[in-house]
Design an enzyme around this catalytic site. Structure first.
Site, PDB file in Angstrom:
ATOM      1  CG  HIS A 291      -1.730  -1.222   1.534  1.00 58.06           C
ATOM      2  ND1 HIS A 291      -1.751  -2.379   1.480  1.00 58.06           N
ATOM      3  CD2 HIS A 291      -3.328  -1.724   1.038  1.00 58.06           C
ATOM      4  CE1 HIS A 291      -2.742  -3.447   1.904  1.00 58.06           C
ATOM      5  NE2 HIS A 291      -3.451  -2.739   0.965  1.00 58.06           N
TER       6      HIS A 291
ATOM      7  CG  HIS B  25      -3.718   0.464   5.065  1.00 62.08           C
ATOM      8  ND1 HIS B  25      -4.171   0.515   5.978  1.00 62.08           N
ATOM      9  CD2 HIS B  25      -3.581   1.189   4.494  1.00 62.08           C
ATOM     10  CE1 HIS B  25      -4.667   1.702   5.548  1.00 62.08           C
ATOM     11  NE2 HIS B  25      -4.508   2.242   4.661  1.00 62.08           N
TER      12      HIS B  25
ATOM     13  N   GLY C   6      -3.718  -3.693  11.380  1.00 65.23           N
ATOM     14  CA  GLY C   6      -4.405  -4.526  10.656  1.00 65.23           C
ATOM     15  C   GLY C   6      -5.415  -4.498  10.663  1.00 65.23           C
ATOM     16  N   PRO C   7      -5.685  -4.803  11.627  1.00 63.31           N
ATOM     17  CG  PRO C   7      -7.324  -6.817  12.653  1.00 63.31           C
ATOM     18  CD  PRO C   7      -5.754  -5.945  11.880  1.00 63.31           C
TER      19      PRO C   7
ATOM     20  CG  ASP D 200     -10.877   8.484   5.341  1.00 61.75           C
ATOM     21  OD1 ASP D 200     -11.931   9.771   5.928  1.00 61.75           O
ATOM     22  OD2 ASP D 200     -10.236   8.779   4.301  1.00 61.75           O
ATOM     23  N   GLY D 201     -10.598   3.756   7.272  1.00 60.58           N
ATOM     24  CA  GLY D 201     -10.732   3.350   7.762  1.00 60.58           C
ATOM     25  C   GLY D 201     -11.294   2.251   8.928  1.00 60.58           C
TER      26      GLY D 201
ATOM     27  CG  HIS E 263      -5.482   1.760  -0.159  1.00 59.77           C
ATOM     28  ND1 HIS E 263      -5.725   2.004   0.792  1.00 59.77           N
ATOM     29  CD2 HIS E 263      -6.394   0.246   0.236  1.00 59.77           C
ATOM     30  CE1 HIS E 263      -6.150   1.038   1.515  1.00 59.77           C
ATOM     31  NE2 HIS E 263      -5.885   0.338   1.150  1.00 59.77           N
TER      32      HIS E 263
ATOM     33  CD  GLU F  86     -20.733  -6.027  25.276  1.00 62.12           C
ATOM     34  OE1 GLU F  86     -20.870  -6.081  25.950  1.00 62.12           O
ATOM     35  OE2 GLU F  86     -20.224  -4.517  25.005  1.00 62.12           O
TER      36      GLU F  86
ATOM     37  CG  ASP G 283     -31.056 -12.875  31.551  1.00 59.90           C
ATOM     38  OD1 ASP G 283     -31.357 -12.823  32.411  1.00 59.90           O
ATOM     39  OD2 ASP G 283     -28.959 -13.109  32.324  1.00 59.90           O
TER      40      ASP G 283
ATOM     41  CG  HIS H  13     -28.172 -13.121  27.956  1.00 65.52           C
ATOM     42  ND1 HIS H  13     -28.651 -12.042  26.810  1.00 65.52           N
ATOM     43  CD2 HIS H  13     -27.846 -11.275  28.637  1.00 65.52           C
ATOM     44  CE1 HIS H  13     -28.779 -11.033  27.326  1.00 65.52           C
ATOM     45  NE2 HIS H  13     -27.827 -10.449  28.396  1.00 65.52           N
TER      46      HIS H  13
ATOM     47  NE  ARG I  72     -27.803 -16.409  37.171  1.00 70.50           N
ATOM     48  CZ  ARG I  72     -28.865 -16.018  37.036  1.00 70.50           C
ATOM     49  NH1 ARG I  72     -29.510 -16.802  36.072  1.00 70.50           N
ATOM     50  NH2 ARG I  72     -30.703 -14.966  37.595  1.00 70.50           N
TER      51      ARG I  72
END
Length: 662
Positions: free
Chosen positions: A29, A69, A118-119, A155-156, A259, A408, A466, A470, A517
């Site tokens: 890239h 990238h 990367g992600p 942007d990503g 890109h 999370e 639940d 859940h 639980r």
């Protein structure tokens, strides 16, 4: 030559290296490194507190390339500023097997790469954790920690949902030493970002409690002024740098064609002319190389001053901080855990493993001041805020518990950042069913080999009322599929404590706990050695050669023990194996695994989850008592009855399989 002209020439060195490396690899890239070269040059030559000769100096400013990238931007910067590892040969080996220049930066693989990216969205959420770590440590060691965190994002990054969680956390906690440098080039893989996005990012960040400004990313003076204006701010800052992707490329600049693929020989020749770069591939003129190497040493004076402050610390304080930075455990840790297990054996109780986890965590925290816990708005359910913890607030970072809110993924990304920074042992928590939100960050934690813990409670259909939304059934299998991740599902308070012992000592393998639980009986009667460390072990032997072997984890160990009583009474010699951690069991020598699996003709696995993964222990022809569907709402004992996850069902299957085998 003016200062701006010099800065542009230095930036062009980055552009040339990025073009050349991508072209040689025929992969990569080039556009982002070419577009953000001016911004990066300003940051590294005029702002960043960094010493290339000591890349792991703990009080350095952090630079996170969230837009991973564009890795050639970072690799070029490291090479130019004098990284010993990042030689010109490594740049020439970009994206090749065995090189230190993989397609996306990887922490631990390459010197001075702060985090694995990367992600998209991962780096900026890590950056939030790093900035938070600095604030916490500065509250504890005010003369030792005083640095900033800069993240370059695309942007990503800002389109990914985790970005909203991350910036909301940073804005709420007023992480004022955090700066995002946004590559606002309006281009994504598909084309102009207007195809899919019309968010006003400056307004969005301001709404989340940030400072946010726009600058021309190719105006070095404007970029420098914007970054310097963040010093002393009481908020985190976004600097939206308007840039041209592939800056300098005559035909592809400003388009998606710059890109994710090489520019091509003709385009590179045109770019060299446009940039006034009259040098062969991978060649940097001596005057620019000298300027870049000087930039890499800018932080030496600050580092030496810092070393004086560090050396001036009380001997005991300095020694304990060094221990923390190396993720070592103090001598008193083992003693405290042994005393806790002795108390559990002396006073056995029927208790949920989430409560047993709270008790163990209290002991861990008492000996590890570096532990920082937190929950994604499930604090009373996760039991991860112990009595010896103090809540962190936007005005007081002297605590050790984070209220992450219902975030999370953002929590998990920030937890990674806390660990990556150093000096912090972070713990996150939520329900096991919501581990899906954490999974991208968990995968990166495992890839980076960092010490973190996530406490996932409400671990099965035992959640009860639940209902199936859940009640996790596939989540254990999904987590066990991640390499280098210990997934603990303890059967009682002793195994829970042993799991904490292992997790605290695991410097290169993250850990997750799946805790109940519902209350469970204490199955263990001895704790002279940490049997959980073996991953699986015989918890109840057969009276003679076993005809049936029952394998179970967590709450189902008690069911297997009940089934054993019924089978023994019927004259069927039965043994029970507790399997608290698949990964540690598969790490054991083959002889031990064979001994634990045994030779009984009937082998049955018992777990209130799907079967996937158990065949490695019981074989494809082994029996299974568990789930093959989603759950149902109702009292947990009734739900177990509904799906046939009971001691009677285990005993009945054992008798049936024994009869068939005979």
């Amino acid at each position: 030559m003016t200062d701006a002209q010099t800065t542009r020439r230095m930036a062009n060195a980055i552009r040339a290296l990025a073009m050349d490396a991508v072209e040689k690899a025929n992969s990569g890239h080039p556009g982002m490194p070419m577009g953000m070269a001016d911004v990066a040059t300003v940051l590294f030559t005029k702002i960043l507190k960094y010493d290339a000769t000591d890349p792991y100096w703990i009080d350095r400013d952090r630079f996170i390339l969230s837009a991973g990238h564009g890795s050639m931007l970072l690799y070029s910067l490291l090479h130019l500023t004098g990284s010993k590892e990042m030689t010109i040969e490594e740049l020439k080996n970009f994206r090749q097997v065995g090189s230190r220049t993989p397609g996306h930066p990887e922490r631990g693989h390459t010197e001075s790469v702060e985090t694995t990216t990367g992600p998209l969205g991962a780096g900026i959420s890590n950056a939030v954790g790093m900035a938070l770590a600095e604030r916490i440590l500065a509250a504890q060691y005010p003369t030792v920690f005083d640095h900033r965190t800069f993240a370059l994002c695309s942007d990503g990054d800002l389109m990914e949902g985790v970005s909203q969680e991350a910036i909301a956390i940073a804005g709420h906690y007023r992480l004022s030493k955090l700066v995002f440098l946004y590559d606002d080039n309006s281009i994504s893989i598909d084309g102009d970002t207007s195809l899919s996005d019309s968010v006003d990012q400056v307004a969005r960040f301001k709404a989340c409690g940030w400072n946010a400004v726009r600058v021309d990313g190719h105006d070095a003076d404007a970029v420098e002024a914007a970054i310097k204006a963040t010093e002393g701010s009481d908020k985190p800052t976004l600097i939206a740098c308007k840039t041209t992707i592939g800056f300098g490329a005559p035909k592809k600049a400003g388009t998606e064609k710059a890109h994710g693929s090489p520019l091509g020989a003709e385009e590179i020749e045109g770019a060299r002319k446009a940039l006034g770069w009259d040098y062969p591939p991978f060649e940097i003129p001596d005057d620019l190389r000298k300027l870049w190497l000087e930039a890499g040493k800018r932080g030496q004076a600050a580092r030496k001053e810092w070393e004086k402050r560090f050396d001036a610390l009380d001997d005991a304080v300095r020694s304990d901080l060094e221990r923390r930075l190396h993720a070592d455990l103090p001598d008193e840790f083992a003693t405290a855990m042994a005393e806790h297990k002795a108390k559990l054996l002396a006073e056995p109780k029927e208790i949920a493993t989430r409560k047993a986890g709270e008790a163990a965590l209290t002991v861990v925290k008492a000996t590890l001041p570096e532990l920082v816990s937190g929950s994604a708005d499930l604090t009373p359910s996760n039991n991860t805020l112990t009595k010896n913890m103090k809540v962190i607030t936007p005005t007081d970072f002297g605590g050790d518990f984070m209220h992450w809110g219902v975030r999370e993924h953002g929590m998990a990304g920030a937890v990674n950042g806390l660990a990556i920074h150093g000096g912090i042992f972070p713990v996150g928590s939520t329900f096991l069913v919501f581990s899906d939100y954490c999974r991208p960050a968990l995968r990166l934690a495992a890839l980076m080999k960092i010490r973190i813990v996530h406490v996932f409670t409400h671990d099965s259909i035992g959640v009860g009322e639940d209902g199936p939304t859940h009640q996790p059934v596939e989540h254990l299998a999904a987590l066990r599929a991640i390499p280098n991740l210990n997934v603990f599902r303890p059967c009682d308070a002793i195994e829970t404590t042993e799991a904490w012992e292992i997790a605290a000592a695991s410097k290169q393998r993250p850990s997750v706990f799946a805790l109940t639980r519902q209350n469970l009986p204490q199955a263990r009667t001895d704790a002279s050695q940490n049997l959980t460390a073996k991953g699986a072990y015989e918890i109840a032997a057969a009276d003679g050669p076993a005809e049936v072997s029952l394998f179970a984890s967590g709450s189902e160990v008690s069911l297997a023990l009940e089934a054993k009583k019924a089978l023994d009474a019927a004259g069927v010699k039965t043994r029970v194996v507790s399997v608290p951690c698949f990964e540690l069991f598969f790490d054991q020598p083959g002889a031990y695994r064979a001994e634990v699996i045994g030779t009984a003709p009937v082998k049955i696995a018992v777990e209130a989850a799907i079967r996937q993964g158990w065949d490695a222990i019981v074989g494809s022809d082994g029996g299974f008592v568990g789930m093959s569907s989603f759950g149902e709402s109702g009292p947990y004992k009734a739900v177990y009855e509904k799906f046939g996850v009971t001691a009677d069902a285990v005993a009945a299957l054992a008798r049936e399989m024994r009869s068939t085998a005979a």
